[in-house]
Design a protein around this motif. Structure first.
Motif, short mmCIF file in Angstrom:
data_model
loop_
_atom_site.label_atom_id
_atom_site.label_comp_id
_atom_site.label_asym_id
_atom_site.label_seq_id
_atom_site.Cartn_x
_atom_site.Cartn_y
_atom_site.Cartn_z
N THR A 48 14.06 8.98 -48.67
CA THR A 48 15.27 8.56 -47.98
C THR A 48 14.82 7.78 -46.76
N ASP A 49 15.72 7.06 -46.13
CA ASP A 49 15.37 6.40 -44.88
C ASP A 49 14.86 7.44 -43.89
N THR A 51 14.60 7.86 -39.96
CA THR A 51 15.13 7.28 -38.74
C THR A 51 14.87 8.21 -37.56
N ARG A 101 12.27 2.69 -44.50
CA ARG A 101 13.39 2.66 -45.44
C ARG A 101 12.95 3.41 -46.70
N ALA A 102 13.91 3.93 -47.43
CA ALA A 102 13.60 4.61 -48.68
C ALA A 102 12.74 3.70 -49.55
N GLU A 104 9.59 2.89 -48.80
CA GLU A 104 8.45 2.44 -48.00
C GLU A 104 7.54 3.64 -47.71
N ARG A 125 16.65 14.20 -44.80
CA ARG A 125 15.49 13.31 -44.69
C ARG A 125 14.43 13.89 -45.62
#
Length: 197
Positions: A48-49, A51, A101-102, A104, A125
């Motif tokens: 998932t992203d 952040t 980002r998801a 990466e 996350r």
């Protein structure tokens, strides 16, 4: 980065639920893995992203040059098994958020000082860590550890080589996983005992 002959030594998910107080304290992975050399690279893949709000990993650039002293805290919300943390002050201002980002990934050295705060967001996350080692690295904290050869050849035989699964949920692959996990846990337990001796 690690040469032509490469093992995938271990993997693990790091999942933080929405508004979960779980965190990862500042630490260096080399402290408790019991490997013969600090030649280990972790690929942290974002499912998932990642952040600032949901607790992205933070790293201290240039901190991988030396092994620092750690202590066990057994803190209830620490995602590390023993609540391991660096026993000296870490300059929080030097920490860099690793925003992904998801799909990466980031790479970090086994002695990189890193950690992550709690998830303050409304979403999960999820990160997946893959740890790679060159075939000359060996486990010094026990017997029975295993890894999967993912590139080149293994001329050293320090780890039992894990077979590639023939199919999803293959019975032989699941049995191999159980043996692998039990060997990893036994080596980890021995490393803990060595640290306390």
């Amino acid at each position: 980065m690690l040469g032509p002959n490469l093992l995938a030594w271990s993997t693990s998910f790091f999942i933080k639920e929405a508004h979960d107080p779980a965190y990862v304290s500042w630490h260096q992975d080399a402290t408790y893995w019991g490997l013969s050399a600090p030649d280990v690279l972790t690929a942290w893949v974002a499912f998932t992203d990642a952040t600032v709000e949901n607790g992205a990993m933070r790293m201290v650039p240039g901190s991988h040059a030396e092994q620092l002293e750690h202590r066990d805290t057994f803190a209830p919300h620490n995602l590390l098994s023993r609540g391991q943390e660096i026993a000296v002050d870490v300059d929080e201002a030097r920490g860099v958020d690793i925003l992904l980002r998801a799909g990466e990934m980031s790479l970090h050295h086994v002695r990189m000082v890193h950690g992550s705060p709690a998830n303050r967001s409304d979403d999960r996350r999820i990160g997946f860590a893959i740890r790679y080692i060159p075939t000359y690295v060996r486990q010094i904290a026990g017997e029975g550890d295993s890894a999967m050869l993912v590139r080149g050849v293994d001329a050293f035989g320090h780890f039992a080589l894990e077979p590639a699964p023939a199919a999803d949920l293959d019975a032989q692959a699941r049995a191999a996983y159980d043996r692998s996990y039990n060997g990893y846990r036994a080596a980890y337990a021995e490393q803990v005992a060595l640290e306390k001796a």
